[in-house]
Design a protein around this motif. Structure first.
Motif: not given
Length: 113
Positions: A22-23, A25-26, A64, A79-81, A83
């Protein structure tokens, strides 16, 4: 990898891989599974039954964030991103993992006369 071989991950490995992915891209859950499998040359296969509880734990702990979106196939997906707290946690976990790996390497290396 043979089906009879164990593929269990050590505690925290899935979390590190998800945060690292995830670092970049989401992504939604299925895309995370595919990315990890593809980037491990199919050595690692993350089961959805492991991924989604891990994502929920990471959401609860603030590692996240998630928003609803639409996949490339038109399906509604979460969609996960990563934090800011997740990025800091990832850096700390990677340092800890590298120290552990160095210790294992030293124990497994041949004894010097």
């Amino acid at each position: 990898m043979k089906n009879t071989e164990r593929k269990d991950l050590f505690p925290g490995a899935l979390e590190m891989m998800v945060l690292q992915t995830l670092s970049g891209q989401p992504l939604h859950g299925y895309a995370l599974v595919q990315h990890i499998q593809r980037n491990s040359n199919d050595l690692l296969q993350v089961e959805e039954g492991s991924l989604y509880p891990a994502l929920q734990r990471m959401l609860k702990s603030g590692l996240v964030k998630a928003d609803w979106g639409v996949s490339s196939t038109g399906r509604r997906v979460r969609i996960y991103e990563i934090s800011e707290a997740g990025a800091k946690h990832l850096a700390q976990e990677v340092r800890s993992f590298e120290r552990m790996l160095e210790g294992i390497r030293l124990v497994l290396s041949p004894v010097k006369p």
